[in-house]
Motif scaffolding. Structure first.
Motif, PDB file in Angstrom:
ATOM      1  N   ALA A  42      -5.199  12.958  15.678  1.00  0.00           N
ATOM      2  CA  ALA A  42      -6.447  13.492  15.124  1.00  0.00           C
ATOM      3  C   ALA A  42      -6.265  14.950  14.699  1.00  0.00           C
ATOM      4  N   ILE A  43      -5.608  15.749  15.511  1.00  0.00           N
ATOM      5  CA  ILE A  43      -5.381  17.159  15.179  1.00  0.00           C
ATOM      6  C   ILE A  43      -4.497  17.264  13.938  1.00  0.00           C
ATOM      7  N   CYS A  44      -3.435  16.443  13.867  1.00  0.00           N
ATOM      8  CA  CYS A  44      -2.545  16.467  12.700  1.00  0.00           C
ATOM      9  C   CYS A  44      -3.288  16.043  11.438  1.00  0.00           C
ATOM     10  N   GLU A  45      -4.167  15.050  11.549  1.00  0.00           N
ATOM     11  CA  GLU A  45      -4.912  14.588  10.381  1.00  0.00           C
ATOM     12  C   GLU A  45      -5.891  15.656   9.914  1.00  0.00           C
ATOM     13  N   ILE A  46      -6.545  16.340  10.834  1.00  0.00           N
ATOM     14  CA  ILE A  46      -7.517  17.380  10.483  1.00  0.00           C
ATOM     15  C   ILE A  46      -6.816  18.572   9.832  1.00  0.00           C
ATOM     16  N   THR A  47      -5.689  19.007  10.429  1.00  0.00           N
ATOM     17  CA  THR A  47      -5.000  20.198   9.932  1.00  0.00           C
ATOM     18  C   THR A  47      -4.031  19.892   8.792  1.00  0.00           C
ATOM     19  N   GLY A  48      -3.647  18.613   8.628  1.00  0.00           N
ATOM     20  CA  GLY A  48      -2.699  18.256   7.581  1.00  0.00           C
ATOM     21  C   GLY A  48      -1.255  18.520   7.957  1.00  0.00           C
ATOM     22  N   ILE A  49      -1.001  18.832   9.203  1.00  0.00           N
ATOM     23  CA  ILE A  49       0.352  19.106   9.682  1.00  0.00           C
ATOM     24  C   ILE A  49       0.960  17.808  10.206  1.00  0.00           C
ATOM     25  N   ASN A  50       2.211  17.534   9.823  1.00  0.00           N
ATOM     26  CA  ASN A  50       2.938  16.371  10.337  1.00  0.00           C
ATOM     27  C   ASN A  50       2.086  15.114  10.273  1.00  0.00           C
ATOM     28  N   ASN A  51       1.460  14.884   9.139  1.00  0.00           N
ATOM     29  CA  ASN A  51       0.545  13.771   9.003  1.00  0.00           C
ATOM     30  C   ASN A  51       1.315  12.454   8.966  1.00  0.00           C
ATOM     31  N   LEU A  52       1.095  11.617   9.976  1.00  0.00           N
ATOM     32  CA  LEU A  52       1.820  10.361  10.110  1.00  0.00           C
ATOM     33  C   LEU A  52       1.101   9.199   9.442  1.00  0.00           C
ATOM     34  N   VAL A  53      -0.157   9.400   9.028  1.00  0.00           N
ATOM     35  CA  VAL A  53      -0.925   8.276   8.506  1.00  0.00           C
ATOM     36  C   VAL A  53      -0.962   8.234   6.982  1.00  0.00           C
ATOM     37  N   GLN A  54      -0.529   9.291   6.284  1.00  0.00           N
ATOM     38  CA  GLN A  54      -0.519   9.260   4.831  1.00  0.00           C
ATOM     39  C   GLN A  54       0.714   8.525   4.332  1.00  0.00           C
ATOM     40  N   ARG A  55       0.576   7.851   3.192  1.00  0.00           N
ATOM     41  CA  ARG A  55       1.730   7.169   2.628  1.00  0.00           C
ATOM     42  C   ARG A  55       2.654   8.196   1.985  1.00  0.00           C
ATOM     43  N   ASP A  56       3.922   7.860   1.910  1.00  0.00           N
ATOM     44  CA  ASP A  56       4.886   8.734   1.261  1.00  0.00           C
ATOM     45  C   ASP A  56       4.636   8.760  -0.234  1.00  0.00           C
ATOM     46  N   VAL A  57       4.968   9.860  -0.854  1.00  0.00           N
ATOM     47  CA  VAL A  57       4.855   9.983  -2.307  1.00  0.00           C
ATOM     48  C   VAL A  57       6.030   9.232  -2.915  1.00  0.00           C
ATOM     49  N   SER A  58       5.761   8.425  -3.908  1.00  0.00           N
ATOM     50  CA  SER A  58       6.847   7.680  -4.547  1.00  0.00           C
ATOM     51  C   SER A  58       7.694   8.634  -5.371  1.00  0.00           C
ATOM     52  N   ALA A  59       8.896   8.208  -5.691  1.00  0.00           N
ATOM     53  CA  ALA A  59       9.819   9.039  -6.468  1.00  0.00           C
ATOM     54  C   ALA A  59       9.228   9.373  -7.837  1.00  0.00           C
ATOM     55  N   ARG A  60       8.408   8.460  -8.402  1.00  0.00           N
ATOM     56  CA  ARG A  60       7.802   8.707  -9.696  1.00  0.00           C
ATOM     57  C   ARG A  60       6.772   9.838  -9.621  1.00  0.00           C
ATOM     58  N   GLU A  61       6.062   9.915  -8.482  1.00  0.00           N
ATOM     59  CA  GLU A  61       5.010  10.916  -8.332  1.00  0.00           C
ATOM     60  C   GLU A  61       5.551  12.254  -7.829  1.00  0.00           C
ATOM     61  N   ALA A  62       6.721  12.241  -7.220  1.00  0.00           N
ATOM     62  CA  ALA A  62       7.258  13.463  -6.630  1.00  0.00           C
ATOM     63  C   ALA A  62       7.692  14.438  -7.707  1.00  0.00           C
ATOM     64  N   LYS A  63       7.415  15.706  -7.485  1.00  0.00           N
ATOM     65  CA  LYS A  63       7.831  16.740  -8.424  1.00  0.00           C
ATOM     66  C   LYS A  63       8.503  17.845  -7.639  1.00  0.00           C
ATOM     67  N   ASN A  64       9.623  18.305  -8.148  1.00  0.00           N
ATOM     68  CA  ASN A  64      10.317  19.416  -7.521  1.00  0.00           C
ATOM     69  C   ASN A  64       9.668  20.695  -8.025  1.00  0.00           C
ATOM     70  N   THR A  65       8.987  21.389  -7.137  1.00  0.00           N
ATOM     71  CA  THR A  65       8.277  22.605  -7.530  1.00  0.00           C
ATOM     72  C   THR A  65       9.217  23.799  -7.629  1.00  0.00           C
ATOM     73  N   GLN A  66      10.489  23.601  -7.291  1.00  0.00           N
ATOM     74  CA  GLN A  66      11.456  24.684  -7.337  1.00  0.00           C
ATOM     75  C   GLN A  66      12.154  24.800  -8.691  1.00  0.00           C
ATOM     76  N   VAL A  67      11.865  23.903  -9.613  1.00  0.00           N
ATOM     77  CA  VAL A  67      12.522  23.921 -10.921  1.00  0.00           C
ATOM     78  C   VAL A  67      11.959  25.071 -11.750  1.00  0.00           C
ATOM     79  N   ASP A  68      12.868  25.876 -12.287  1.00  0.00           N
ATOM     80  CA  ASP A  68      12.496  26.996 -13.154  1.00  0.00           C
ATOM     81  C   ASP A  68      12.492  26.500 -14.594  1.00  0.00           C
ATOM     82  N   MET A  69      11.334  26.082 -15.074  1.00  0.00           N
ATOM     83  CA  MET A  69      11.210  25.513 -16.418  1.00  0.00           C
ATOM     84  C   MET A  69      11.270  26.591 -17.502  1.00  0.00           C
TER      85      MET A  69
END
Length: 188
Positions: A42-69
């Motif tokens: 419950a604490i993890c879900e409220i704070t968003g830390i180490n959330n075990l109940v959310q589904r993983d982001v698929s490779a199609r949806e994932a974006k590398n925010t470190q890319v210098d475009m």
């Protein structure tokens, strides 16, 4: 003065009271141990830390925010072989954005009628790019064993750190493949 029987009765009463208190404390501790897991979730879900109940982001949806475009780096690939090997990159250059994970393939062929063990050694130009060129997977990490006349395709997965100095526009990745344990030539 109290008699020994009165003392015995008082001791038994105290012992029973203490036993009940210890049992209640142990039961509460046991219950608290079971309650920790749902409380943690419950604490993890409220704070968003180490959330075990959310589904993983698929490779199609994932974006590398470190890319210098905002900039593009040209990567050139070079290959050299020492010994009975033919060695080449499948492409000679590519342009990429710093931070992009990239895969390139190299091909090596054993031209001998015997098994060959070899190792690739990388080098970079300009030298200052070395610390910013990060290989994730590379055939150069291990020795390669090639059967007679065998050809292998080998990947290099890498990322160029976005902290690469702005004045570096081109990086050359060069490999030299050396045969290990080459047979000795007979002296005349």
């Amino acid at each position: 003065m109290s008699t020994p029987q009165e003392n015995s009765h008082i001791d038994r009463s105290f012992n029973r009271s203490m036993l009940v208190k210890l049992f209640v404390v142990a039961a509460l501790m046991f219950g608290f141990g079971f309650a920790l897991v749902p409380m943690y979730r419950a604490i993890c879900e409220i704070t968003g830390i180490n959330n075990l109940v959310q589904r993983d982001v698929s490779a199609r949806e994932a974006k590398n925010t470190q890319v210098d475009m905002s900039r593009t780096i040209s990567i050139e690939f070079d290959a050299n072989a020492r010994g009975p090997l033919e060695f080449k990159p499948e492409q000679h250059s590519l342009d990429l954005h710093p931070g992009e994970v990239t895969t390139v393939m190299y091909e090596v062929t054993n031209e001998q009628n015997r098994t060959v063990k070899a190792q690739a050694i990388p080098s970079y130009a300009p030298k200052q790019a070395t610390e910013y060129f990060n290989k994730i997977e590379c055939f150069c990490f291990t020795q390669q064993t090639l059967a007679p006349k065998e050809t292998k395709r080998m990947p290099v997965v890498f990322v160029v750190d976005p902290k690469l100095p702005k004045d570096v526009k081109t990086i050359t990745l060069s490999y030299t493949f050396f045969e290990l344990d080459a047979p000795k030539q007979a002296a005349n």
